[in-house]
Each structure stands twice: as structure tokens, then as C-alpha cells.
Write an enzyme that holds these catalytic residues in place. Structure first.
Site, mmCIF file in Angstrom:
data_model
loop_
_atom_site.group_PDB
_atom_site.id
_atom_site.type_symbol
_atom_site.label_atom_id
_atom_site.label_comp_id
_atom_site.label_asym_id
_atom_site.label_seq_id
_atom_site.Cartn_x
_atom_site.Cartn_y
_atom_site.Cartn_z
ATOM 1 N N ASP A 284 -10.106 4.114 24.447
ATOM 2 C CA ASP A 284 -9.115 4.658 23.513
ATOM 3 C C ASP A 284 -8.531 5.978 24.009
ATOM 4 O O ASP A 284 -9.179 6.727 24.753
ATOM 5 C CB ASP A 284 -9.789 4.857 22.143
ATOM 6 C CG ASP A 284 -8.764 5.056 21.030
ATOM 7 O OD1 ASP A 284 -7.607 4.611 21.186
ATOM 8 O OD2 ASP A 284 -9.123 5.660 20.005
ATOM 9 N N GLY A 285 -7.302 6.270 23.592
ATOM 10 C CA GLY A 285 -6.686 7.569 23.858
ATOM 11 C C GLY A 285 -5.593 7.559 24.916
ATOM 12 O O GLY A 285 -5.120 8.628 25.320
ATOM 13 N N ARG B 289 -2.348 9.270 23.504
ATOM 14 C CA ARG B 289 -2.435 10.732 23.379
ATOM 15 C C ARG B 289 -2.465 11.403 24.754
ATOM 16 O O ARG B 289 -1.908 12.475 24.948
ATOM 17 C CB ARG B 289 -3.673 11.110 22.556
ATOM 18 C CG ARG B 289 -3.449 10.960 21.068
ATOM 19 C CD ARG B 289 -4.731 10.942 20.310
ATOM 20 N NE ARG B 289 -5.385 9.648 20.429
ATOM 21 C CZ ARG B 289 -6.618 9.384 20.006
ATOM 22 N NH1 ARG B 289 -7.339 10.340 19.456
ATOM 23 N NH2 ARG B 289 -7.108 8.188 20.124
ATOM 24 N N ARG C 97 4.070 6.379 26.302
ATOM 25 C CA ARG C 97 2.735 5.820 26.095
ATOM 26 C C ARG C 97 2.340 4.853 27.205
ATOM 27 O O ARG C 97 1.182 4.778 27.619
ATOM 28 C CB ARG C 97 2.665 5.108 24.741
ATOM 29 C CG ARG C 97 2.778 6.030 23.553
ATOM 30 C CD ARG C 97 2.753 5.237 22.253
ATOM 31 N NE ARG C 97 1.524 4.482 22.083
ATOM 32 C CZ ARG C 97 0.405 4.983 21.543
ATOM 33 N NH1 ARG C 97 0.371 6.213 21.112
ATOM 34 N NH2 ARG C 97 -0.665 4.235 21.432
ATOM 35 N N HIS D 210 -1.301 3.924 29.408
ATOM 36 C CA HIS D 210 -1.939 2.622 29.635
ATOM 37 C C HIS D 210 -2.058 2.351 31.134
ATOM 38 O O HIS D 210 -3.069 1.845 31.610
ATOM 39 C CB HIS D 210 -1.132 1.498 28.968
ATOM 40 C CG HIS D 210 -1.004 1.654 27.477
ATOM 41 N ND1 HIS D 210 -2.086 1.939 26.680
ATOM 42 C CD2 HIS D 210 0.072 1.569 26.642
ATOM 43 C CE1 HIS D 210 -1.684 2.010 25.413
ATOM 44 N NE2 HIS D 210 -0.377 1.801 25.371
ATOM 45 N N SER E 75 -6.601 -5.229 20.725
ATOM 46 C CA SER E 75 -7.202 -5.741 19.494
ATOM 47 C C SER E 75 -6.235 -6.649 18.746
ATOM 48 O O SER E 75 -5.016 -6.624 18.998
ATOM 49 C CB SER E 75 -7.611 -4.577 18.584
ATOM 50 O OG SER E 75 -6.467 -4.008 17.970
ATOM 51 N N SER E 76 -6.765 -7.421 17.804
ATOM 52 C CA SER E 76 -5.899 -8.276 16.954
ATOM 53 C C SER E 76 -4.855 -7.420 16.261
ATOM 54 O O SER E 76 -3.722 -7.850 16.063
ATOM 55 C CB SER E 76 -6.704 -8.959 15.852
ATOM 56 O OG SER E 76 -7.955 -9.306 16.268
ATOM 57 N N LEU F 94 -21.713 -8.885 38.449
ATOM 58 C CA LEU F 94 -21.401 -8.294 37.143
ATOM 59 C C LEU F 94 -20.517 -9.284 36.389
ATOM 60 O O LEU F 94 -19.644 -9.904 36.987
ATOM 61 C CB LEU F 94 -20.618 -6.981 37.331
ATOM 62 C CG LEU F 94 -20.031 -6.334 36.069
ATOM 63 C CD1 LEU F 94 -21.124 -5.635 35.255
ATOM 64 C CD2 LEU F 94 -18.948 -5.313 36.411
ATOM 65 N N ARG G 257 -17.212 4.899 23.152
ATOM 66 C CA ARG G 257 -15.804 4.991 22.736
ATOM 67 C C ARG G 257 -15.259 6.331 23.230
ATOM 68 O O ARG G 257 -15.879 7.378 23.020
ATOM 69 C CB ARG G 257 -15.632 4.890 21.221
ATOM 70 C CG ARG G 257 -14.146 4.971 20.835
ATOM 71 C CD ARG G 257 -13.853 4.584 19.404
ATOM 72 N NE ARG G 257 -12.399 4.569 19.191
ATOM 73 C CZ ARG G 257 -11.763 3.818 18.309
ATOM 74 N NH1 ARG G 257 -12.441 2.996 17.543
ATOM 75 N NH2 ARG G 257 -10.447 3.874 18.189
ATOM 76 N N ARG H 134 -15.191 5.482 15.168
ATOM 77 C CA ARG H 134 -15.074 4.225 14.412
ATOM 78 C C ARG H 134 -15.119 3.057 15.391
ATOM 79 O O ARG H 134 -14.913 3.244 16.593
ATOM 80 C CB ARG H 134 -13.795 4.208 13.576
ATOM 81 C CG ARG H 134 -12.534 4.455 14.344
ATOM 82 C CD ARG H 134 -11.300 4.378 13.443
ATOM 83 N NE ARG H 134 -10.112 4.740 14.177
ATOM 84 C CZ ARG H 134 -9.501 5.930 14.090
ATOM 85 N NH1 ARG H 134 -9.975 6.859 13.286
ATOM 86 N NH2 ARG H 134 -8.432 6.189 14.803
HETATM 87 C C1 IPE Z 1 -9.093 0.131 19.465
HETATM 88 O O1 IPE Z 1 -8.264 1.220 19.571
HETATM 89 C C2 IPE Z 1 -8.560 -1.018 20.285
HETATM 90 C C3 IPE Z 1 -8.617 -0.835 21.727
HETATM 91 C C4 IPE Z 1 -9.126 0.178 22.358
HETATM 92 C C5 IPE Z 1 -8.073 -1.918 22.484
HETATM 93 P P1 IPE Z 1 -7.090 1.486 18.521
HETATM 94 O O2 IPE Z 1 -6.420 2.722 18.972
HETATM 95 O O3 IPE Z 1 -6.263 0.282 18.360
HETATM 96 O O4 IPE Z 1 -7.911 1.720 17.166
HETATM 97 P P2 IPE Z 1 -7.582 2.655 15.942
HETATM 98 O O5 IPE Z 1 -6.202 2.300 15.492
HETATM 99 O O6 IPE Z 1 -7.680 4.072 16.428
HETATM 100 O O7 IPE Z 1 -8.648 2.346 14.952
HETATM 101 C C1 IPE Z 2 -6.039 2.564 23.859
HETATM 102 O O1 IPE Z 2 -5.191 3.645 23.765
HETATM 103 C C2 IPE Z 2 -5.351 1.327 24.416
HETATM 104 C C3 IPE Z 2 -5.045 0.322 23.408
HETATM 105 C C4 IPE Z 2 -5.397 0.338 22.150
HETATM 106 C C5 IPE Z 2 -4.275 -0.828 23.858
HETATM 107 P P1 IPE Z 2 -4.200 3.845 22.543
HETATM 108 O O2 IPE Z 2 -2.930 3.148 22.853
HETATM 109 O O3 IPE Z 2 -4.856 3.442 21.273
HETATM 110 O O4 IPE Z 2 -3.974 5.411 22.580
HETATM 111 P P2 IPE Z 2 -4.050 6.412 21.362
HETATM 112 O O5 IPE Z 2 -5.331 6.131 20.641
HETATM 113 O O6 IPE Z 2 -2.852 6.141 20.508
HETATM 114 O O7 IPE Z 2 -4.022 7.764 21.975
HETATM 115 MG MG MG Z 3 -6.032 4.366 19.912
#
Ligand code: IPE
Ligand code: IPE
Ligand code: MG
Length: 236
Positions: A16-17, A20, A29, A33, A61-62, A127, A184, A190
Site C-alpha cells: 500500500d501507499g 501517496r 499515481r 504503481h 482488490s475487488s 518459491l 502492510r 487495516r
Molecule cells: C489494499 O489497499 C489493496 C491493495 C494493496 C491491492 P487499498 O489502498 O485499496 O485499501 P484501502 O482503501 O486503504 O483500505
Molecule cells: C497500493 O497503493 C496499490 C493498489 C491498491 C493497487 P495505492 O494505490 O492504494 O496508494 P495509496 O494508498 O492511495 O497511497
Molecule cells: Mg491504498
């Protein structure tokens, strides 16, 4: 490092992140990625060196389908690129690829790439890399319940035979041990619909860094933190 004591057999990561990370740099964004792909390489390599058997990465995610169409498209393109570039490494590094999630919702091109790589790597043993794509734990659990209900209606299973084992066998992770360690990034505390059944007794490590900044040493630190924990599984 493979004889390091108490190495988690299965590590699951909520990457995640990315958004940001990009925002802080004034970048779109998508660039976050893109940068995250390097972290995937580092973590995969580190897992092989440590002797971890399974690495599950939450990549989409879904609920991520609800993001703007342009971001979803960028993510799918980056996934295609990652799979094409990774194909050689999967062979060289003896990595077996698997997926969990509603793969049928992915674009046909991505699905074909995945199916080909899964088939080509099915006998690899260093792996198992499990990509969670279009994955939602609630959907997975509902599908297992539906399957059991159909079996019960058909008379091939009795309601009283339904237990944790028969349930887990109908999850997409059937045959994969539960994660020992869940990491995470980006500091969020979460689980966001990830492996709800399977993480019942996982040790959770939250890392403040954004995913694109996550490096080999961060994974080693998370494993060291895991090794300091005392797992009790409800007993003493
Ligand atoms: C969880 O991150 C899904 C993935 C890392 C693929 P999200 O950014 O989608 O989750 P929330 O919205 O912060 O809960
Ligand atoms: C995780 O990063 C990648 C995916 C959920 C696909 P985010 O895209 O959720 O990035 P933030 O959480 O908005 O920073
Ligand atoms: Mg996120």
C-alpha cells in the site's frame, strides 16, 4: 541465510501507499504503481534467499475496480509489463506463479499472460509467488459457502461434515499454508478485505514506509520482528 531459524513459511504483503508516494513527488499515481514493481523484485529475491516457501502479494482488490477507469487501466498495463519482464526471472529463479482472486474479471490479455506463466512455472520449487488480483476475501468466503451449499443440496456432503478443513479446501488458497506473517506498508492498520480467513493467527507487522520505498532490508526487519513475537495460537 536459508538455515536462519524460524523463517516464516508464508509471508503475505498488502502493498500500500503507491499513490501517496507519487503525490509527495508531484507525480501521477501511475508512477507510484510503476515504482512499486522494483519493491516486488526486492521482496521476491529476499524471500528466496531466506527460504520462504510462499509469498502472497495483494496487487489489486475487488474494491480497486471502483477507482477511476484511467487508474485501473494503468494498473492492468503495468501488470502486463511486469509479467512480461518477470517471465525470464520466474524460470531462472525457479519461482512458481499462482493467482487468487476473480481472475475472470481481468482483461483477456492479462489473463492469457497469467495462464501461460502459471502453466510454464507449475513445477518450480524455490518459491511460490501468489498474486492476489481482483481479490476480495469476502467474495472468496461466499464462493466457498456457495460451493458447500451446492454439494449439500446434491447430497455429496452432509451439513454436519462441514468443518474448518472442508471449508478451507474450497477457498482459493486450498493447499497453501496460512500466512505466518502479514506485512502492510504505508502505516495503515487495516486488512482491506485481504485473506480474512487465512490470517486468523498471522503475526501482523505494519511498516510506515510507502510500498515503492520498501526494500530488502525492510523485509528482513519485518522477519526479525516476527521472530521476536511469541505465537500462542490460543494456548499457553
Ligand atoms: C489494499 O489497499 C489493496 C491493495 C494493496 C491491492 P487499498 O489502498 O485499496 O485499501 P484501502 O482503501 O486503504 O483500505
Ligand atoms: C497500493 O497503493 C496499490 C493498489 C491498491 C493497487 P495505492 O494505490 O492504494 O496508494 P495509496 O494508498 O492511495 O497511497
Ligand atoms: Mg491504498
Amino acid at each position: 541465510m536459508a538455515d536462519f531459524p524460524d523463517i516464516p513459511r508464508h509471508i503475505a504483503v498488502i502493498m500500500d501507499g503507491n499513490g501517496r508516494w507519487a503525490k509527495e513527488r508531484g507525480l501521477p499515481r501511475r508512477e507510484g504503481h510503476r515504482a512499486g514493481a522494483e519493491s516486488v523484485r526486492e521482496v521476491t529475491d529476499a524471500c528466496i534467499d531466506l527460504g520462504v516457501d510462499y509469498l502472497t502479494l495483494y496487487a489489486f482488490s475487488s474494491e480497486n475496480w471502483n477507482r477511476p477507469q484511467a487508474e485501473v487501466r494503468a494498473l492492468m498495463e503495468l501488470l502486463d509489463r511486469f509479467l512480461l519482464e518477470k517471465a525470464t526471472d520466474l524460470k531462472k529463479q525457479n519461482i512458481r506463479l499462482k493467482t487468487i482472486g476473480q481472475i475472470e474479471r481481468l482483461p483477456a490479455k492479462t489473463r492469457n499472460l497469467l495462464e501461460r506463466l502459471i502453466e510454464q512455472t507449475k513445477d518450480h520449487t524455490a518459491l511460490t509467488l501468489v498474486l492476489a488480483l481482483s481479490y476480495g476475501a469476502r467474495e472468496e468466503i461466499v464462493a466457498a459457502a456457495r460451493w458447500l451449499a451446492a454439494d449439500a443440496a446434491a447430497g455429496t456432503i452432509k451439513p454436519e461434515q462441514i468443518d474448518c478443513t472442508s471449508f478451507a479446501q474450497r477457498l482459493q488458497t486450498a493447499g497453501i499454508p496460512d500466512p505466518d506473517l502479514l506485512v502492510r506498508t504505508s502505516g495503515e492498520m487495516r486488512v482491506s478485505n485481504f485473506l480474512l480467513w487465512q490470517i486468523s493467527y498471522s503475526e501482523i507487522v505494519i511498516v510506515r514506509k510507502y510500498w515503492p520505498d520498501f526494500r530488502r532490508q525492510d523485509l528482513l526487519d519485518a522477519v526479525a520482528e516476527y521472530q521476536r513475537r511469541h505465537r500462542r495460537f490460543g494456548a499457553l
